[in-house]
Design an enzyme around this catalytic site. Structure first.
Site, PDB file in Angstrom:
ATOM      1  N   MET A 105       0.791  -1.066   0.072  1.00 25.97           N
ATOM      2  CA  MET A 105      -0.031   0.029  -0.062  1.00 25.97           C
ATOM      3  C   MET A 105       0.884   1.297  -0.071  1.00 25.97           C
ATOM      4  O   MET A 105       1.838   1.299   0.034  1.00 25.97           O
ATOM      5  CB  MET A 105      -0.828   0.054   1.409  1.00 25.97           C
ATOM      6  CG  MET A 105      -1.747  -1.143   1.384  1.00 25.97           C
ATOM      7  SD  MET A 105      -3.002  -1.148   2.832  1.00 25.97           S
ATOM      8  CE  MET A 105      -3.842   0.166   2.456  1.00 25.97           C
ATOM      9  N   HIS A 106       0.178   2.329  -0.230  1.00 19.63           N
ATOM     10  CA  HIS A 106       0.701   3.720  -0.146  1.00 19.63           C
ATOM     11  C   HIS A 106       1.507   4.016  -1.028  1.00 19.63           C
ATOM     12  O   HIS A 106       1.946   5.319  -0.918  1.00 19.63           O
ATOM     13  CB  HIS A 106       1.550   3.719   1.385  1.00 19.63           C
ATOM     14  CG  HIS A 106       0.610   3.398   2.591  1.00 19.63           C
ATOM     15  ND1 HIS A 106      -0.464   3.620   2.732  1.00 19.63           N
ATOM     16  CD2 HIS A 106       1.059   2.479   3.320  1.00 19.63           C
ATOM     17  CE1 HIS A 106      -1.110   2.912   3.730  1.00 19.63           C
ATOM     18  NE2 HIS A 106      -0.407   2.138   4.315  1.00 19.63           N
ATOM     19  N   ASP A 147      -2.360  -5.088   0.339  1.00 14.52           N
ATOM     20  CA  ASP A 147      -1.951  -6.471   0.749  1.00 14.52           C
ATOM     21  C   ASP A 147      -2.698  -6.964   2.071  1.00 14.52           C
ATOM     22  O   ASP A 147      -2.984  -8.145   1.902  1.00 14.52           O
ATOM     23  CB  ASP A 147      -0.641  -6.464   0.875  1.00 14.52           C
ATOM     24  CG  ASP A 147       0.215  -5.375   1.757  1.00 14.52           C
ATOM     25  OD1 ASP A 147      -0.608  -4.558   2.398  1.00 14.52           O
ATOM     26  OD2 ASP A 147       1.242  -5.122   1.931  1.00 14.52           O
TER      27      ASP A 147
END
Length: 483
Positions: A79-80, A235
């Protein structure tokens, strides 16, 4: 057949399943994760595409008939990350990853702006996407001016697969641009972060159809019929789907590169001040909360590099069962920390080193330090009203029985150990592909894995580990540079 693609920090895992979720074949490929400066973590998105092409090539060589019957793909990813593309869909710079802390100052500023906690349900952590773009605006203005779309890592892989700009709710919840309760982009949060809605991908639920695999790719690998691509998930949401955790009270603990303690939620109930993450789940009308530590098995890998022994050798040197906490303490803040401290600048330490300590002592201290950090996460989750009766254990660290016993006794929670087979993010991604293509009921797809064993807390040792955790909490200020 259905494909699950899990784009991890160190590599891509690919699982081919049938419509029941039975695994037919798996493929893993790896790529670099450069750290060009202290606190920086980047990746070349071209490496993700190469890894995916290699996975398809391998499947075509091993199971050509099964691959030819592919009907759906689900994608999961770390992520991110800020994957920046221009108007021609060309990548503008290496992707800035989740464990990059260069934008700590921008994150602190953004976190203080009106309504950000109310809109996003979370603290703005340095690893989130929005502060990365503020850093870019300040430090690479020429690149910032060319940004036509910001895609999360798995969504760049989707762009290659389908040709479309799409994202899902669970992954987008970690950007600090999403209204997590409403499950849509927030114009106010975007404007606060100096971004526009047209720079965001369209959104869909993780179990919905996001597009179709491009014909050129289908033909390249001999796939006969159209292939849908599901919305997919970040995830951890995908791992929850793989482990069947999407109802209130269900949860898992993951001992991977980072550490996660996750609890599924039937309603949206954020508590940003706790530093607990509250994100959309990959399925409609569900959310999840989690405590996150930035270094779990990464701490053991760090010790491995410095001692010149593999992580497996170090873990193998531990006793067969726990007998009480070590007199050596390790603070696992090698890359800063999220829950509960939200401190990008804090760093790790050994406390109580003695001339008699050797590799096994250092390894035990690292295992216990990571475990105590996860106990911090449990306390933060409990502070939001979340209750867990037991959790599924997953990740590389879950192969160590000593670690599992330490974790069960420190958390004072039974740990359920799956009987074997696949149950992580790649399987969760494949399950989302099945859901999107077949329309089957989610409870029929997102089943719990068979549990081979339950590791219960050691009642004769829970008080000792609790006392050691209390001391662990008390020494945080000794390494906190902001104190």
């Amino acid at each position: 057949m259905y494909l699950g693609l899990d784009l991890g920090t160190s590599g891509l895992k690919t699982i081919l399943t049938d419509e029941t979720g039975r695994v037919i074949e798996t493929v893993e490929g790896h790529y670099p994760n450069p750290h060009p400066r202290q606190g920086w973590s980047e990746q070349d998105p071209a490496d993700w595409i190469t890894a995916c092409e290699t996975a398809f090539d391998t499947l075509a060589a091993r199971v050509p008939a099964e691959l030819a019957d592919l009907r759906g793909i689900g994608i999961s990813g770390h992520m991110h990350g800020a994957t920046l593309i221009d108007a021609a869909d060309q990548v503008l710079r290496p992707c800035i990853l989740w464990n990059d802390t260069r934008s700590a100052r921008q994150a602190a500023w953004l976190d203080q702006q009106p309504d950000m906690h109310r809109i996003t349900g979370n603290i703005v952590f340095p690893g989130f996407t929005a502060p990365k773009l503020l850093w870019l605006e300040e430090n690479e203005p020429d690149v910032f001016a060319k940004v036509a779309k910001v895609l999360l890592p798995k969504d760049y892989l989707r762009l290659w697969l389908t040709g479309g700009h799409m994202g899902d709710m669970s992954d987008s919840a970690g950007t600090s641009w999403l209204d997590v309760g409403a499950r849509e982009w927030s114009d106010q949060a975007l404007a606060t972060g100096h971004m526009r809605r047209d720079q965001m991908p369209d959104l869909c639920e993780g179990s919905a159809v996001s597009g179709q695999m491009r014909d050129a790719l289908r033909q390249r690998w001999g796939i006969k019929a159209p292939v849908i691509v599901a919305g997919g998930a970040g995830d951890n949401a995908a791992a929850a789907c793989g482990a069947g955790c999407f109802s209130e009270g269900q949860g898992f603990v993951s001992l991977g590169t980072s550490g996660v303690l996750l609890a599924a939620k039937d309603r949206y109930a954020p508590d940003a001040a706790s530093a607990v993450h509250t994100f959309c789940h990959a399925v409609p009308d569900r959310w999840y909360q989690m405590g996150v530590i930035l270094a779990a098995t990464d701490c053991l890998n760090w010790l491995s590099r410095n001692l010149g022994q593999s992580a497996a050798e170090l873990a193998g040197g531990l006793p067969g069962q726990i007998s009480g906490p070590s007199d050596l303490m390790f603070l696992p803040y090698l890359s800063g920390e999220r829950t509960p401290h939200n401190n990008a600048d804090v760093r790790g330490a050994f406390i109580g080193l003695d001339v008699a300590h050797g590799p096994a002592d250092l390894t035990q201290a690292v295992v216990e330090g990571v475990t105590f950090a996860l106990r911090d996460c449990l306390k933060a989750l409990e502070g939001t009203g979340t209750k867990l009766e037991s959790v599924i254990a997953m990740g590389g660290g879950a192969r160590s029985r000593f670690w599992l016993q330490t974790l069960a006794t420190t958390l004072n929670l039974p740990l359920q150990i799956p009987a074997g087979g696949e149950f992580g993010a790649a399987l969760g991604a494949a399950r989302l592909g099945i859901a999107a293509q077949t329309g089957a009921h989610l409870t029929d797809i997102m089943t719990l894995p068979d549990i081979g064993e339950t590791i219960d807390p050691r009642p004769d040792l829970t008080d000792a580990y609790d006392a050691r955790w209390q001391r662990y909490r008390g020494v945080y200020d000794a390494v906190n540079p902001d104190r």
